[in-house]
Design a protein around this motif. Structure first.
Motif, short mmCIF file in Angstrom:
data_model
loop_
_atom_site.label_atom_id
_atom_site.label_comp_id
_atom_site.label_asym_id
_atom_site.label_seq_id
_atom_site.Cartn_x
_atom_site.Cartn_y
_atom_site.Cartn_z
N LEU A 103 -96.45 -96.09 -81.18
CA LEU A 103 -95.48 -95.48 -80.28
C LEU A 103 -95.02 -94.18 -80.95
O LEU A 103 -95.07 -94.05 -82.17
CB LEU A 103 -94.30 -96.40 -80.01
N GLU A 104 -94.57 -93.24 -80.16
CA GLU A 104 -94.08 -91.98 -80.71
C GLU A 104 -92.84 -91.53 -79.97
O GLU A 104 -92.51 -92.04 -78.90
CB GLU A 104 -95.16 -90.90 -80.63
N GLY A 105 -92.15 -90.57 -80.55
CA GLY A 105 -90.95 -90.05 -79.94
C GLY A 105 -91.24 -89.19 -78.72
O GLY A 105 -92.39 -89.03 -78.32
N PRO A 106 -90.20 -88.63 -78.12
CA PRO A 106 -90.37 -87.78 -76.94
C PRO A 106 -91.32 -86.62 -77.22
O PRO A 106 -91.33 -86.05 -78.31
CB PRO A 106 -88.96 -87.29 -76.65
N ALA A 135 -81.85 -94.64 -83.07
CA ALA A 135 -81.57 -95.92 -82.40
C ALA A 135 -82.85 -96.67 -82.06
O ALA A 135 -82.89 -97.91 -82.12
CB ALA A 135 -80.77 -95.65 -81.12
N LEU A 136 -83.93 -95.93 -81.71
CA LEU A 136 -85.17 -96.58 -81.29
C LEU A 136 -85.88 -97.27 -82.46
O LEU A 136 -86.42 -98.37 -82.30
CB LEU A 136 -86.10 -95.55 -80.65
N LEU A 151 -93.97 -96.36 -85.57
CA LEU A 151 -93.33 -95.36 -84.72
C LEU A 151 -93.60 -93.99 -85.31
O LEU A 151 -93.22 -93.71 -86.45
CB LEU A 151 -91.82 -95.61 -84.64
N LEU A 152 -94.29 -93.16 -84.54
CA LEU A 152 -94.54 -91.79 -84.98
C LEU A 152 -93.31 -90.93 -84.71
O LEU A 152 -92.50 -91.23 -83.84
CB LEU A 152 -95.74 -91.20 -84.23
N GLY A 153 -93.21 -89.85 -85.45
CA GLY A 153 -92.10 -88.93 -85.26
C GLY A 153 -92.26 -88.10 -84.00
O GLY A 153 -92.91 -88.49 -83.02
N VAL A 154 -91.69 -86.90 -84.03
CA VAL A 154 -91.64 -86.03 -82.86
C VAL A 154 -92.40 -84.74 -83.19
O VAL A 154 -92.10 -84.07 -84.18
CB VAL A 154 -90.18 -85.70 -82.49
N ALA A 155 -93.40 -84.42 -82.37
CA ALA A 155 -94.09 -83.14 -82.52
C ALA A 155 -93.22 -82.07 -81.87
O ALA A 155 -92.98 -82.09 -80.66
CB ALA A 155 -95.46 -83.20 -81.86
N ASN A 156 -92.74 -81.16 -82.67
CA ASN A 156 -91.75 -80.19 -82.18
C ASN A 156 -91.83 -78.92 -83.01
O ASN A 156 -92.26 -78.92 -84.16
CB ASN A 156 -90.34 -80.79 -82.32
N TYR A 157 -91.39 -77.82 -82.41
CA TYR A 157 -91.20 -76.58 -83.16
C TYR A 157 -89.75 -76.14 -82.96
O TYR A 157 -89.33 -75.93 -81.82
CB TYR A 157 -92.13 -75.47 -82.67
N PRO A 158 -88.97 -76.06 -84.04
CA PRO A 158 -89.34 -76.32 -85.43
C PRO A 158 -89.51 -77.82 -85.71
O PRO A 158 -89.08 -78.66 -84.91
CB PRO A 158 -88.15 -75.76 -86.21
N ARG A 159 -90.13 -78.13 -86.85
CA ARG A 159 -90.35 -79.52 -87.23
C ARG A 159 -89.02 -80.23 -87.39
O ARG A 159 -88.08 -79.71 -87.98
CB ARG A 159 -91.15 -79.57 -88.53
N ALA A 163 -85.99 -90.51 -87.53
CA ALA A 163 -86.33 -91.86 -87.95
C ALA A 163 -87.72 -92.22 -87.41
O ALA A 163 -87.94 -92.16 -86.20
CB ALA A 163 -85.29 -92.85 -87.45
N SER A 164 -88.65 -92.59 -88.29
CA SER A 164 -90.01 -92.91 -87.88
C SER A 164 -90.75 -93.51 -89.07
O SER A 164 -90.23 -93.53 -90.19
CB SER A 164 -90.74 -91.66 -87.37
N ASP A 165 -91.98 -93.96 -88.82
CA ASP A 165 -92.82 -94.52 -89.88
C ASP A 165 -93.92 -93.56 -90.31
O ASP A 165 -94.41 -93.64 -91.44
CB ASP A 165 -93.48 -95.82 -89.39
N MET A 166 -94.35 -92.69 -89.40
CA MET A 166 -95.40 -91.72 -89.69
C MET A 166 -95.02 -90.40 -89.03
O MET A 166 -94.15 -90.34 -88.17
CB MET A 166 -96.76 -92.20 -89.13
#
Length: 388
Positions: A103-106, A135-136, A151-159, A163-166
């Motif tokens: 699973l991954e973030g938004p 919370a997730l 739980l994967l993080g969020v691909a975003n710019y800026p980084r 909270a995540s595992d990868m």
């Protein structure tokens, strides 16, 4: 030690939009057929909506496994205690979380802001995303069905640090450039595993972004990117995307041309190249001693090699080269002169040379030898060394 080809193949995936009902993805039988053609069964999509009636079981029964982007919906938009509603949606369609790899973030909140617990993000403010992931993550760990799913993080710019595992990244090379620099930027020096949930090249009309390439160049750069990602340690890379989503015969809309397949279902050169690659790398066995890594000499500065183990008596050497191959001003490929590369190894019973841009079958075969000279231009070459 050389990576086994079944491990290499397990690190490859493709992005889909199976929830879309107004374009090419509404044909689920066609989508599954194209995945089989590619030899891929790892897809990245979005968590189902509440009450979704899509035939996810059909995908699971075909052996397809999912990475799913998660965003708050319904009551969770205003109530933090309802953060688990997205997990309820997933379990309704995937009982016991069957077939879920990650699973991954938004998805890309800098482009698609979210709202959570009464806070609404903008394209430059990410407090809702951070609190949502905070919370997730514990909610995911609390539920038995998800306790082994990262739980994967969020691909975003800026980084973003969430909270995540990868980690989760979207390295999109600009202007038809080779992928190595973009891949190294997101993979080098990372303390946690990285999953690339989007990576690809567009074949659409000229625009500021994405800059298009032709179909041949898309195929070549996509293969190079997958070799780069695996060699740099990506846990998995999902190519964006499986299908051109809607018809656009006049090439007016860039975002309708990311696919490996055209809207009419015919494969682009990239789909054929991936089809060839997965068959060339198809493992002969998943156990047995690996042989010594071959020695490669004569690589030009822009080229690299990677050893793979195909079976107890068969190994591969992948050779790929990343010179500038796309004239962004003229929108045309750049010709590249070939370099002679030598692959040396303990004497082999047989040799096979493959070009995944051309065919899944060998383009050259030879008898017993302890070396092979390869002409390496812009397109990758794969040497198979059969020892027994």
């Amino acid at each position: 030690m050389a990576l086994w080809t079944y491990d290499f193949l397990d690190r490859l995936g493709v992005v889909t939009h199976v929830r879309y009902s107004d374009g090419a993805y509404r044909d689920h039988a066609g989508t599954l057929e194209k995945l089989r053609y590619l030899g891929l069964d790892r897809i990245r999509d979005t968590a189902p909506k509440a009450g979704a009636k899509l035939p996810y079981k059909r995908y699971l029964d075909a052996g397809v496994r999912f990475c799913m982007s998660c965003s708050p919906s319904g009551a969770a938009v205003s109530d933090a205690s309802r953060v688990g509603e997205v997990l309820d949606r997933i379990l309704a369609a995937f009982p016991g979380a069957r077939g879920v790899d990650f699973l991954e973030g938004p998805n890309e909140p800098n482009n698609q802001p979210i709202a959570f617990a009464g806070v609404k993000d903008t394209k430059t403010s990410f407090e809702a995303v951070k609190s949502y992931m905070a919370a997730l993550h514990p909610e995911l760990r609390r539920r038995r069905e998800f306790d082994q799913i990262p739980l994967l993080g969020v691909a975003n710019y800026p980084r973003l640090q969430v909270a995540s595992d990868m980690e989760n990244e979207h390295p999109y090379p600009m202007k038809g450039t080779q992928p190595r620099s973009a891949m190294a930027k997101v993979l080098t020096g990372r303390k946690r595993p990285v999953v690339i949930t989007e990576f690809g090249y567009n074949t659409g009309p000229p625009s500021r972004f994405p800059t298009p390439v032709d179909e041949y160049t898309q195929a070549l750069l996509t293969l190079n990117g997958l070799f780069d990602a695996v060699s740099l340690g990506a846990r998995r890379t999902y190519v964006y995307e499986l299908l051109d989503e809607k018809p656009d015969p006049d090439f007016k809309t860039p975002n309708l041309h990311w696919g490996l397949f055209r809207y009419d279902g015919t494969p682009k050169i990239a789909a054929r190249a991936l089809h060839n690659l997965t068959r060339i790398l198809r493992p002969e066995a998943n156990a047995g001693p690996s042989g010594p890594d071959p020695k490669v000499t004569g690589l030009p500065p822009t080229a690299r090699s990677m050893a793979l183990q195909k079976g107890p008596g068969s190994s591969l050497v992948v050779l790929w080269n990343e010179p500038d191959i796309w004239d962004e001003a003229g929108l045309k490929p750049i010709r590249v002169a070939a370099s002679q590369v030598q692959v040396a190894f303990p004497k082999a019973r047989a040799l096979r040379l493959y070009d995944p841009m051309q065919d899944e079958r060998p383009v050259k075969e030879a008898g017993p030898s302890d070396s092979l000279k390869v002409q390496l231009g812009a397109f990758p070459q794969i040497v198979e060394i059969v020892r027994t």
